[in-house]
Scaffold this active site. Structure first.
Site, mmCIF file in Angstrom:
data_model
loop_
_atom_site.group_PDB
_atom_site.id
_atom_site.type_symbol
_atom_site.label_atom_id
_atom_site.label_comp_id
_atom_site.label_asym_id
_atom_site.label_seq_id
_atom_site.Cartn_x
_atom_site.Cartn_y
_atom_site.Cartn_z
ATOM 1 C CD GLU A 52 -2.637 1.439 2.465
ATOM 2 O OE1 GLU A 52 -3.376 2.275 2.548
ATOM 3 O OE2 GLU A 52 -2.414 0.814 3.304
ATOM 4 C CG ASP A 77 3.028 7.572 4.314
ATOM 5 O OD1 ASP A 77 1.740 7.629 3.965
ATOM 6 O OD2 ASP A 77 3.494 8.755 4.787
ATOM 7 C CG ASP A 126 -0.954 14.151 -0.976
ATOM 8 O OD1 ASP A 126 -1.619 14.533 -0.382
ATOM 9 O OD2 ASP A 126 0.546 13.787 -0.606
ATOM 10 C CE LYS A 130 -0.606 25.524 -7.171
ATOM 11 N NZ LYS A 130 0.376 26.091 -5.973
ATOM 12 C CG ASP A 162 -10.437 12.819 -2.676
ATOM 13 O OD1 ASP A 162 -9.418 12.111 -2.525
ATOM 14 O OD2 ASP A 162 -10.538 13.915 -2.384
#
Ligand code: SAM
Length: 225
Positions: A52, A77, A126, A130, A162
């Site tokens: 993950e 992470d 994330d 941009k 999302d």
């Protein structure tokens, strides 16, 4: 989270047997001892290996590990104070088929050998909207190439987000490059057909987006060779 609390978690992570925190130098300049050996050295079996990426608190890794005891899971992470939660839960609940790796996803192919990984989950990355941030987007062509290297030939990638931007960007890129989209859903709780593990597990970020009534999207794909 206060810095004192973070320090406490960092210290505790160092004592956890399910947490691995190689330095950049160990990964890049020396042959990282777990590369190619995760199953044998960490999980003591030959079960499939699932990663993950950007696991945050590790909800997906822990829940999938409970659901699939015959697979091994590694939550990755850069923020150790976040996955401390998942690592602690796994120790307290004696879930032995999940571990956590603190590293940058950019270094993933230094941490895993060619063909070592069966499946990848990318949960609520994330979106890096941009244009200047394109290189940090976790489904850009450079990242896909890294994932392809460590995945088995039949390996699949799951993206749950999302971000309509991230969903559309990724679908466009996959189609454009001829990768194989196995399944796509632009609203997993409204449009039927998502795999059960997509709707039965919610991450920390996801629960916040659901409160705002944001649609959650999902893509399952294979990266062509
Ligand atoms: C928006 S959060 C989502 C966390 C979790 N998947 C969830 O849904 O609650 C994105 C996570 O990715 C991690 N992350 C972002 N870029 C990363 C990178 N290049 N390498 C490692 N971790 C990264 C962040 O530290 C953060 O925990």
């Amino acid at each position: 989270m206060g810095s004192k609390n973070k320090l406490k978690r960092f210290k505790e992570n160092e004592t956890f047997t399910n947490v691995f925190q190689p330095t950049r130098d160990e990964l890049v300049n020396s042959n990282f001892n777990l590369k190619g050996n995760w199953q044998k050295a960490v999980f003591k079996n030959n079960n499939p290996l699932v990663l993950e990426l950007g696991c945050g608190k590790g909800e997906y890794s822990v829940a999938l590990a409970q659901k699939y005891p015959n697979k091994n899971f590694i939550g990755i992470d850069i923020k150790g104070a976040r996955f401390w939660r998942g690592a602690k839960t796994a120790i307290e609940d004696e879930i032995e088929n999940v571990a956590f790796l603190r590293t940058q996803i950019e270094l993933i192919d230094y941490a895993f050998a060619e063909n070592e990984v069966d499946e990848i989950w990318i949960t609520f990355p994330d979106p890096q909207i941009k244009y200047k941030r394109t290189k940090h987007r976790m489904t850009n062509a450079t990242f896909l190439k890294r994932y392809k290297t460590i995945l088995k030939p039949e390996g699949v990638v799951n993206l749950k987000t999302d971000s309509e931007f991230m969903h559309g960007y990724t679908l466009g890129l996959l189609h454009g490059a001829g990768h194989e989209v196995l399944y796509a859903n632009h609203n997993v709780y409204k449009q039927e057909g998502s795999p059960e593990e997509v709707t039965s597990i919610q991450t920390y970020y996801e629960s916040q987006y659901l409160e705002q009534n944001k649609p959650i999207t999902y893509i399952r794909f294979k990266i062509k060779g």
